[in-house]
Design an enzyme around this catalytic site. Sequence first.
Site, short mmCIF file in Angstrom:
data_model
loop_
_atom_site.label_atom_id
_atom_site.label_comp_id
_atom_site.label_asym_id
_atom_site.label_seq_id
_atom_site.Cartn_x
_atom_site.Cartn_y
_atom_site.Cartn_z
N GLY A 630 0.82 -1.20 0.00
CA GLY A 630 0.00 0.00 0.00
C GLY A 630 0.86 1.25 0.00
O GLY A 630 2.08 1.21 -0.17
N GLY A 633 2.74 1.04 3.56
CA GLY A 633 3.30 -0.22 4.02
C GLY A 633 2.64 -1.39 3.33
O GLY A 633 2.10 -1.26 2.23
N MET A 702 -12.64 -8.21 1.28
CA MET A 702 -13.44 -8.34 0.05
C MET A 702 -12.76 -9.38 -0.84
O MET A 702 -11.69 -9.14 -1.40
CB MET A 702 -13.55 -6.99 -0.65
CG MET A 702 -14.11 -5.89 0.22
SD MET A 702 -15.86 -6.15 0.64
CE MET A 702 -16.62 -5.64 -0.89
N GLY A 705 -11.55 -8.69 -4.64
CA GLY A 705 -10.60 -7.62 -4.94
C GLY A 705 -11.24 -6.45 -5.66
O GLY A 705 -12.44 -6.17 -5.53
N ASP A 746 -11.78 10.45 -6.21
CA ASP A 746 -11.04 9.41 -6.95
C ASP A 746 -11.94 8.19 -7.18
O ASP A 746 -11.53 7.06 -6.97
CB ASP A 746 -9.79 9.01 -6.18
CG ASP A 746 -8.85 8.14 -7.04
OD1 ASP A 746 -9.04 8.12 -8.28
OD2 ASP A 746 -7.95 7.51 -6.48
#
Length: 983
Positions: A630, A633, A702, A705, A746
Amino acid sequence: MDCQLSILLLLSCSVLDSFGELIPQPSNEVNLLDSKTIQGELGWISYPSHGWEEISGVDEHYTPIRTYQVCNVMDHSQNNWLRTNWVPRNSAQKIYVELKFTLRDCNSIPLVLGTCKETFNLYYMESDDDHGVKFREHQFTKIDTIAADESFTQMDLGDRILKLNTEIREVGPVNKKGFYLAFQDVGACVALVSVRVYFKKCPFTVKNLAMFPDTVPMDSQSLVEVRGSCVNNSKEEDPPRMYCSTEGEWLVPIGKCSCNAGYEERGFMCQACRPGFYKALDGNMKCAKCPPHSSTQEDGSMNCRCENNYFRADKDPPSMACTRPPSSPRNVISNINETSVILDWSWPLDTGGRKDVTFNIICKKCGWNIKQCEPCSPNVRFLPRQFGLTNTTVTVTDLLAHTNYTFEIDAVNGVSELSSPPRQFAAVSITTNQAAPSPVLTIKKDRTSRNSISLSWQEPEHPNGIILDYEVKYYEKQEQETSYTILRARGTNVTISSLKPDTIYVFQIRARTAAGYGTNSRKFEFETSPDSFSISGESSQVVMIAISAAVAIILLTVVIYVLIGRFCGYKSKHGADEKRLHFGNGHLKLPGLRTYVDPHTYEDPTQAVHEFAKELDATNISIDKVVGAGEFGEVCSGRLKLPSKKEISVAIKTLKVGYTEKQRRDFLGEASIMGQFDHPNIIRLEGVVTKSKPVMIVTEYMENGSLDSFLRKHDAQFTVIQLVGMLRGIASGMKYLSDMGYVHRDLAARNILINSNLVCKVSDFGLSRVLEDDPEAAYTTRGGKIPIRWTSPEAIAYRKFTSASDVWSYGIVLWEVMSYGERPYWEMSNQDVIKAVDEGYRLPPPMDCPAALYQLMLDCWQKDRNNRPKFEQIVSILDKLIRNPGSLKIITSAAARPSNLLLDQSNVDITTFRTTGDWLNGVWTAHCKEIFTGVEYSSCDTIAKISTDDMKKVGVTVVGPQKKIISSIKALETQSKNGPVPV
């Protein structure tokens, strides 16, 4: 009589040749009668007695055989019968009669043209018992008239050539216990060399480790189903069956058996595994050799026994080698920092042959006599944990000052509990120092003036001794710590003078004891007054209360005015406008409506995250595997088990080691945002871990994905209704965010997560984004760039983000879903996308896209943001489509498409293009210039002949550019008919 003698002579000389080539009898034929195998006279009945005559001969082994012949061709009206003995039927349902005989050509015998025949008749009669010598012609049933394929002549007699005929006839079904055969001669010169009567059966066989017995077909019309039985040491997988045909053949094997554990298939049987081999499961796999450090001594082993001091864990498969506990850790190093210690060590030399080695830390507090120790206090903390460590380092904190400790580092693996030897550990003893004080948590501003600020603070939560003084560090914010000032204070307050007016200063404070300085507090920002006016903290509160009261009075007056307006007929006059109380361009939010709170307004991010998110105990979280990286991290999958609750799967974001304070604020800021949302189509925050390291954000897991990759993986596998259901979920989540006053900024399919039930949830709640003055115009985060393909024109041009700009992005997501994750605008550059959108071009409908959904896309892409639908309206539109599936069957046709689509170049004037490059620029495929130039497509004629296959051959493989070029070629063809157009 001369004729008969000639046959006798021929038979006696040639019978050897007749049987010289023995053909083995098929295994599916069972003989009921075979004249060749009968020793001595056959004893068949001949009627009349001067008719058929029994004669003797020998076969190739000089074994005597008996045959019958007749050759009364000189006399008229011959009726010579030959009857066999009674033949038991056994289990036969249908019998076959095989005759081998020779027959004289009548033309080769003089003076017999009126009396000589070249055929004889075959009869049979069924009976339940033997009639003996009684013979009655009328009791027999004719089977057939037998004729020879080849007959011999006088010349053959001279050359001693015997022409043997073989005829087979079927008889049946037969029902009685036995039967007779009879042969009628009506004037032929014939010799019966052999008679064989048999029936067919499906013989015993083994197929797929199932045994099928001898089976006789029932009749000539149907197959007989036969159930097989498994061979020894096997069991059924599927019931074994085969079908027996009337020809005695096995057909259509179904089902099978498999060998039991400890046995393998060898030679159509299940035989025991040899010593040193094993087979753990039922099935037709071969026995395997025992894995290392194990063996077997007997046949038929299902597993192998481990050698001494080697073990197999319960979860280890039988194929895994036996293993042993690891040796002890090595090279333990301790690094003491006051009342904490960092322990490092090396891996054991011998891991025991396993990969699941972990380490446990046993902490003991000891007196000055090292031998007198007791377990450490439960307040001692181990980071990341005390037990089950996978790395070779641990930090131990909250130890007592000036105390002896012994740490034992155990190395364990999956079989350590099965082993009887003592623990494998390495020990280290340390003595702690006096601890420095903990940080100052909060700094409070008491008073400000144009050139001074008064501050106060609380003593550290853990002073760890007597506070000698405090160090105050401050600097101008714009200096960015390049120049700073330090002063000392003996108490918990200080007044700092000689400051600049109207200037922001950054302050940090740390305490000092005999052990030294503690760590600095976090940074606090305070501003001096612009003039001589000063105000104390208490006075400022009074002023704020007064201002708040005044605002409340004004609002109350407005509300009363509205109520009076209603009473006096305001409703009838302004009925259409009474739903909202307008103030400028906004509206008044009534009490009870939940509103989004920006966590960045909090000075302390920990305060914000604890207000909106639940703190989790790290011991309740287990990490299974790393699934990605991410922004701050690693991203992992794992499980969360809270007390009295069921264990659930979760996604875990971790804050990487060595983070800055700003990274920590941003990381926790995302959790503070997520924690404010509670909706089935918004990713759910389970909680955070801030009191131990690593810092973690824990969300629901989830399974499927991100939506874009999921759709690409399952291209064209969903119904339109399923896709609309996904879109409805996304719209519902965005409506919730919009109602709370949150702008996502976004929204894209990559930021939508989808679970195993195809429920879509909005995710990626956003850190601040800065619009660069880059011609590619991408919004930048600390983790990377976000392409402007999803961004509305006003957000690109004016940095104006609103719920309406989120609606534009939703239209792009709608296009992504209906195209199964295709990239918006394909391979166009960002600059080309901005130019095309500004000129009014829009994406074309995806393949087989319902007209209603494409119209919704176009509504979302209205240039004027005020004309775009609200998310509430979008949810309503999708609900209507779901309730009326028939409306989704109307597909957008080419004729109905608007003319401003990116791929519809019919409005482009082909005559304006002077070169192939100009033409490619005009249809947004400039990146194909080199390809077409290289293959010499330089004229109108050559361009007009290009097909999709041609484009693939020259290197244009992307669907988007292919469609654009083909569309333009069609327009080019139309113009070419009216005259040449140079390109």
